[in-house]
Write an enzyme that holds these catalytic residues in place. Structure first.
Site, PDB file in Angstrom:
ATOM      1  N   THR A 100       0.872  -1.184   0.000  1.00 39.65           N
ATOM      2  CA  THR A 100       0.000   0.000   0.000  1.00 39.65           C
ATOM      3  C   THR A 100       0.905   1.229   0.000  1.00 39.65           C
ATOM      4  OG1 THR A 100      -0.114  -0.169   2.425  1.00 39.65           O
ATOM      5  CG2 THR A 100      -1.965  -1.063   1.187  1.00 39.65           C
ATOM      6  N   PHE A 164       3.530  -6.682  12.359  1.00 40.73           N
ATOM      7  CA  PHE A 164       4.413  -5.692  12.956  1.00 40.73           C
ATOM      8  C   PHE A 164       5.874  -6.053  12.703  1.00 40.73           C
ATOM      9  CE2 PHE A 164       0.501  -6.042  15.426  1.00 40.73           C
ATOM     10  CZ  PHE A 164       0.044  -4.735  15.371  1.00 40.73           C
ATOM     11  N   GLY A 268      20.084  10.408  15.118  1.00 38.32           N
ATOM     12  CA  GLY A 268      20.888  10.298  13.902  1.00 38.32           C
ATOM     13  C   GLY A 268      20.164  10.887  12.719  1.00 38.32           C
ATOM     14  N   CYS A 275       7.852   1.636   5.479  1.00 41.11           N
ATOM     15  CA  CYS A 275       6.685   1.712   6.385  1.00 41.11           C
ATOM     16  C   CYS A 275       6.536   3.051   7.092  1.00 41.11           C
ATOM     17  CB  CYS A 275       6.767   0.588   7.414  1.00 41.11           C
ATOM     18  SG  CYS A 275       6.571  -1.032   6.686  1.00 41.11           S
TER      19      CYS A 275
HETATM   20  C1  UDX Z   1       8.859  -0.725  11.075  1.00 41.88           C
HETATM   21  C2  UDX Z   1       8.215  -1.156  12.408  1.00 41.88           C
HETATM   22  O1  UDX Z   1       9.224  -1.223  13.421  1.00 41.88           O
HETATM   23  C3  UDX Z   1       7.537  -2.489  12.249  1.00 41.88           C
HETATM   24  O2  UDX Z   1       6.886  -2.864  13.457  1.00 41.88           O
HETATM   25  C4  UDX Z   1       6.510  -2.369  11.125  1.00 41.88           C
HETATM   26  O3  UDX Z   1       5.845  -3.585  10.906  1.00 41.88           O
HETATM   27  C5  UDX Z   1       7.182  -1.913   9.830  1.00 41.88           C
HETATM   28  O4  UDX Z   1       7.874  -0.686  10.076  1.00 41.88           O
HETATM   29  P1  UDX Z   1      11.088  -1.389   9.774  1.00 41.88           P
HETATM   30  O5  UDX Z   1      10.626  -0.496   8.668  1.00 41.88           O
HETATM   31  O6  UDX Z   1      11.685  -2.718   9.456  1.00 41.88           O
HETATM   32  O7  UDX Z   1       9.877  -1.671  10.785  1.00 41.88           O
HETATM   33  O8  UDX Z   1      12.189  -0.547  10.560  1.00 41.88           O
HETATM   34  P2  UDX Z   1      12.498  -0.094  12.051  1.00 41.88           P
HETATM   35  O9  UDX Z   1      13.381  -1.061  12.715  1.00 41.88           O
HETATM   36  O10 UDX Z   1      11.256   0.303  12.758  1.00 41.88           O
HETATM   37  O11 UDX Z   1      13.362   1.217  11.732  1.00 41.88           O
HETATM   38  C6  UDX Z   1      12.793   2.285  10.980  1.00 41.88           C
HETATM   39  C7  UDX Z   1      13.785   3.373  10.756  1.00 41.88           C
HETATM   40  O12 UDX Z   1      14.022   4.091  11.946  1.00 41.88           O
HETATM   41  C8  UDX Z   1      15.159   2.945  10.240  1.00 41.88           C
HETATM   42  O13 UDX Z   1      15.535   3.824   9.204  1.00 41.88           O
HETATM   43  C9  UDX Z   1      16.053   3.086  11.448  1.00 41.88           C
HETATM   44  O14 UDX Z   1      17.372   3.349  11.088  1.00 41.88           O
HETATM   45  C10 UDX Z   1      15.413   4.280  12.138  1.00 41.88           C
HETATM   46  N1  UDX Z   1      15.664   4.324  13.594  1.00 41.88           N
HETATM   47  C11 UDX Z   1      15.222   3.335  14.400  1.00 41.88           C
HETATM   48  C12 UDX Z   1      16.320   5.428  14.136  1.00 41.88           C
HETATM   49  O15 UDX Z   1      16.728   6.350  13.420  1.00 41.88           O
HETATM   50  N2  UDX Z   1      16.532   5.473  15.489  1.00 41.88           N
HETATM   51  C13 UDX Z   1      16.100   4.497  16.325  1.00 41.88           C
HETATM   52  O16 UDX Z   1      16.311   4.622  17.536  1.00 41.88           O
HETATM   53  C14 UDX Z   1      15.430   3.391  15.766  1.00 41.88           C
END
Ligand code: UDX
Length: 449
Positions: A100, A164, A268, A275
Site C-alpha cells: 500500500t 508488525f 541520527g 513503512c
Molecule cells: C517498522 C516497524 O518497526 C515495524 O513494526 C513495522 O511492521 C514496519 O515498520 P522497519 O521499517 O523494518 O519496521 O524498521 P524499524 O526497525 O522500525 O526502523 C525504521 C527506521 O528508523 C530505520 O531507518 C532506522 O534506522 C530508524 N531508527 C530506528 C532510528 O533512526 N533510530 C532508532 O532509535 C530506531
C-alpha cells in the site's frame, strides 16, 4: 477431514491450505513461516519473475534467515508459488499481503493493489473461506472490502490481522511476535485465526481481538508512536547541538525511566524504509478525511524533524569541508535504510548521498547488501564494492547505516587510506574515543563536543 468451513472444527495444521496474496517482503515471509508451521501454502504474485525465483527457493531480497527457511519449505513440498489466482480455490484462509505505497499525487495510501487482490480471489473463494488482510491500510478499508465481498462472495468472510514485522527480524517477528492482533466481525473469524496461529498462541503470545477499524488503527498507531520516538530524540539532538549538550548521554539517562524506555532513542539521520514515512503520511491524510485532522497535526512535525536530520548532516559536511563541495571526495558508508536489509526505499543514507552528489561532490557509496537496489534508484551515483575502495583518498567519510562491518572498522587502518581523517557518524554508533585517539576529526549528530 475437518475443515475451517465447519463452525466448531479445529484446524488441522497438516491438512489445511492457506493462500498468501502478494509475495513481497511481508508475503514471502508470511508464506514461508506458515509453511514451517505445517500448513500447505500457496503464494500468489502477479510478477512472474518473482514467482519463478521463489519457486526455485531463491529470495528476491535480502532478509537474514528467510533464505534458508524458504529453501527448506520449498523442499518440503508444502510451499508453492504461482501467478494463477485460481490456485487459491484450494485454500481455506487467504492472507492479503500486497503493498500500500504512498500515492503519486498526495500523502494518502494507494489501495489499488489491495482492492484488486480481493477482487481477483473473490470468484475462487470456497464456502466458509476467510480473507485476512495483513497490509497496512487506512482505517475503514477493511469494512469496505468486507462489504464488497458480501456482494461478490457472500459465502466468505473478511478479517484484518496487521503485521508488525521489522526488516532484519522478519522470521523472528512472524513466528514469535510480541502480540497477535485480529480485527474480526464475528466469533467464527476469531476461531479460525486462533486455529491458524495456535502454535504461536501456545508460546504465550498475547492475543488481542478487536473490531475491524481498531485493528487497522493499531498498526498505524504503533508506527506513528515509533516515528514520534525517533523524531523526539532527533529534536533533542538539535537542542543539544544548540546548547552544547550530548544527545547520546541524554538518551541513556531518560531511557532508564521504564515509562520512557531506551529503545528507539538512537539519534541520527532519522527513519526511512517502506513503512514509517508512508504510514504517518497516510494516517494524516485519513484523519483529515475523517474530520480528525487536528489530532494528528503533530505527525507533520515528526515528518519535518525527520527530514531535517538529513539536511543537518549535509550542513556538517559543508562546515567541515566547504560550501562548495565540487573539489571533494565523500565516502558514504551505508545505502540501506537500516542494517541487515537491502531495502533502500526512502533511505535517509541514500537521500543524503544523492543530495551531496547533486551539490557537485564526488560521492562514492558502499553498502554490504544494498548496492544493486541503490544503483537502480540512483544510477548516477558511484558505488564501491569494498570499504577500502570507497574510502580511498576520501576527504571525508559519512557513516550513514550502522552495519556491524562499519562499527568494527579499525580507524588506524582506514586512516592510511583516506586523504583527510574526517568522519561524521550519522547514526551515533561508532566509538568516538577510539576514532579520535587515532587522530580523526569526529563529528556526530547531537553531540557538540
Ligand atoms: C517498522 C516497524 O518497526 C515495524 O513494526 C513495522 O511492521 C514496519 O515498520 P522497519 O521499517 O523494518 O519496521 O524498521 P524499524 O526497525 O522500525 O526502523 C525504521 C527506521 O528508523 C530505520 O531507518 C532506522 O534506522 C530508524 N531508527 C530506528 C532510528 O533512526 N533510530 C532508532 O532509535 C530506531
Amino acid at each position: 477431514m475437518k475443515t475451517l468451513a465447519g463452525r466448531s472444527s479445529k484446524l488441522m495444521a497438516m491438512n489445511s491450505t492457506l493462500s498468501v496474496i502478494g509475495c513481497g517482503y511481508l508475503g514471502a515471509t508470511h508464506a514461508a513461516c506458515m509453511s514451517s508451521l505445517g500448513f500447505t501454502v500457496i503464494g500468489i504474485d502477479t510478477d512472474p519473475n518473482k514467482v519463478e525465483m521463489l519457486s526455485r527457493g531463491e529470495l528476491p531480497f535480502y532478509e537474514p534467515g528467510l533464505d534458508t527457511l524458504l529453501e527448506q519449505e520449498i523442499k518440503s513440498g508444502r510451499l508453492t508459488f504461482t501467478t494463477d489466482f485460481s490456485a487459491v480455490a484450494d485454500a481455506d484462509v487467504h492472507f492479503v499481503c500486497v503493498g500500500t505505497p504512498q500515492s503519486k499525487d498526495g500523502l494518502a495510501a494507494d489501495l489499488t493493489y489491495v482492492r484488486s487482490a480481493v477482487s481477483a480471489i473473490a470468484p475462487y473463494l470456497k464456502e466458509g473461506a476467510l480473507v485476512v488482510g495483513k497490509s497496512t491500510v487506512p482505517v475503514g478499508t477493511a469494512q469496505s472490502l468486507r462489504d464488497q465481498l458480501a456482494v461478490t462472495a457472500p459465502h466468505a468472510d473478511l478479517a484484518w490481522n496487521p503485521e508488525f514485522l521489522r526488516e532484519g527480524f522478519a522470521v523472528e517477528d512472524t513466528l514469535t511476535p510480541n502480540r497477535l492482533v485480529v480485527g474480526v466481525a464475528n466469533d467464527r473469524a476469531e476461531e479460525i485465526l486462533k486455529d491458524v496461529y495456535s502454535q504461536i498462541i501456545a508460546l504465550g503470545t498475547p492475543w488481542i481481538r478487536a473490531d475491524l477499524p481498531t485493528a487497522e488503527l493499531v498498526k498505524v498507531a504503533a508506527n506513528s508512536f515509533l516515528a514520534t520516538k525517533i523524531s523526539f530524540i532527533n529534536a533533542m539532538a538539535e537542542v543539544c547541538e544548540a546548547a552544547g549538550g550530548d544527545v547520546t548521554v541524554l538518551a541513556k539517562a531518560i531511557g532508564y525511566d521504564p515509562r520512557i524506555g531506551s529503545r528507539f532513542l538512537q539519534a541520527g539521520i532519522g527513519f526511512g524504509g517502506g513503512c514509517l514515512p508512508k504510514d504517518i503520511r497516510a494516517f494524516m491524510a485519513r484523519a483529515e478525511e475523517l474530520g480528525a485532522k487536528q489530532a494528528l497535526e503533530f505527525l507533520r512535525e515528526i515528518d519535518a524533524i525527520n527530514l531535517r536530520a538529513r539536511q543537518r548532516v549535509i550542513d556538517v559536511v559543508r562546515s567541515d569541508l566547504s560550501e562548495n563541495l565540487t573539489q571533494y571526495k565523500i565516502a558514504v558508508l551505508g545505502a540501506t535504510f537500516k542494517p541487515d536489509s537491502d531495502d533502500v526505499r526512502d533511505s535517509p543514507a541514500l537521500d543524503i548521498a544523492a543530495q551531496l552528489h547533486a551539490a557537485g561532490a564526488n560521492v562514492v557509496v558502499h553498502d554490504p547488501k544494498g548496492i544493486e537496489p541503490a544503483r537502480k534508484r540512483f544510477p548516477n551515483l558511484s558505488f564501491a564494492e569494498s570499504v577500502s575502495e570507497c574510502v580511498k583518498d576520501a576527504d571525508l567519510i559519512l557513516h550513514l547505516t550502522e552495519w556491524r562491518e562499519y562499527r568494527e572498522l579499525d580507524p588506524s587502518v582506514i586512516g592510511q587510506l583516506v586523504k583527510n581523517k574526517i568522519i561524521i557518524d550519522g547514526r551515533n554508533a561508532l566509538d568516538r574515543d577510539l576514532w579520535r585517539s587515532n587522530g580523526w576529526k569526529f563529528h556526530a549528530l547531537g553531540r557538540t563536543d
